[in-house]
Enzyme design. Sequence first.
Site, short mmCIF file in Angstrom:
data_model
loop_
_atom_site.label_atom_id
_atom_site.label_comp_id
_atom_site.label_asym_id
_atom_site.label_seq_id
_atom_site.Cartn_x
_atom_site.Cartn_y
_atom_site.Cartn_z
CB SER A 1 -0.45 -2.78 -3.80
OG SER A 1 -0.40 -3.95 -4.59
CG HIS B 1 3.57 -1.24 -4.41
ND1 HIS B 1 4.83 -0.99 -3.91
CD2 HIS B 1 3.42 -2.59 -4.38
CE1 HIS B 1 5.41 -2.13 -3.58
NE2 HIS B 1 4.58 -3.13 -3.86
CG ASP C 1 3.15 -5.94 -5.80
OD1 ASP C 1 4.20 -5.78 -5.16
OD2 ASP C 1 2.04 -5.52 -5.42
CG MET D 1 4.56 -11.17 -8.21
SD MET D 1 3.17 -11.88 -7.35
CE MET D 1 2.84 -10.60 -6.14
CG HIS E 1 7.88 -5.11 -4.62
ND1 HIS E 1 7.00 -5.60 -3.68
CD2 HIS E 1 9.06 -5.76 -4.40
CE1 HIS E 1 7.61 -6.50 -2.94
NE2 HIS E 1 8.86 -6.62 -3.36
CG MET F 1 8.29 -9.69 -5.16
SD MET F 1 6.57 -9.64 -4.67
CE MET F 1 6.03 -8.29 -5.70
CG MET G 1 8.79 -8.29 1.24
SD MET G 1 7.48 -7.42 0.36
CE MET G 1 6.08 -8.51 0.58
CG ASP H 1 4.44 -4.68 -0.25
OD1 ASP H 1 3.19 -4.72 -0.22
OD2 ASP H 1 5.10 -4.98 -1.26
C1 DX5 Z 1 2.82 -9.07 -2.04
C2 DX5 Z 1 3.01 -7.73 -2.71
C3 DX5 Z 1 2.23 -6.66 -2.11
C4 DX5 Z 1 0.76 -6.86 -2.08
C5 DX5 Z 1 0.33 -6.33 -0.77
O1 DX5 Z 1 3.77 -9.95 -2.48
O2 DX5 Z 1 4.37 -7.35 -2.68
O3 DX5 Z 1 2.51 -5.40 -2.70
O4 DX5 Z 1 0.04 -6.22 -3.09
O5 DX5 Z 1 -0.98 -6.62 -0.70
P1 DX5 Z 1 -1.92 -6.45 0.55
O6 DX5 Z 1 -1.95 -4.99 0.88
O7 DX5 Z 1 -3.16 -6.99 -0.01
O8 DX5 Z 1 -1.39 -7.30 1.66
ZN ZN Z 2 4.78 -5.19 -3.30
#
Ligand code: DX5
Ligand code: ZN
Length: 218
Positions: free
Chosen positions: A8, A33, A35, A37, A66, A68, A137, A175
Amino acid sequence: MKHLISTSLLNADFGNLERDVLMVNKTAADWIHLDIMDGVFVPNISFGFPIVEHIKKVAGKPLDVHLMIVDPDRYLSRFHESGADILTVQYEACIHLHRTVTEIKTLGMKAGVAINPHTPVSLIKNTLPYIDMVLIMTVNPGFGGQTFIMESYNKIQELRKMIDKGGYNVLIQVDGGVDTTNAARLVESGVNVLVAGNSIFSSKDPVETIVKLKNLIH
Ligand code: DX5
Ligand code: ZN
């Protein structure tokens, strides 16, 4: 099948993003990965299409995107055009999930569905024939560097049984809060894809940490 590592970039250095992607390219990591948001589905805003497109130009690994975001249907084709290879939507954000995952597959991407910590795995059962991956999650989505939720192990085992019993070709991804201390137990519990961000980018040697996650060395 040996488990996969999806790195990520949420905790990467955004001032030197290309440098960090090139670093990941040279490692044992399997996927990158990303993210996305929107500040509505989760209490944080990350980045959008121009960043995904730029990463695609330099990435030497498949992009595991991913979402969100609320109402992801609006942007499925944009993420495909931006370079997503695997596109995961949140179960809680989809009113017509079957339609959404069918559209992702029709566009030519692998389809994933993520479930939040409070969402039971039983709710995903009837979607398993249509998707390539379930993302459990293991923290509340929105931020990197949070603490792993221990109840996740029960959810992973339950989903593993469900997938094996039905004979579905579906990967289990986790994740949030994944590091070298819990990676082995997660894989033993039935996980196929470990997402890790903070544990890689906050370590002294990110390349070595990826090797440890890949080889389950604590
Ligand atoms: C959180 C994300 C993750 C995040 C995980 O909402 O979906 O992908 O990057 O991060 P770590 O590995 O730092 O917990
Ligand atoms: Zn993620």
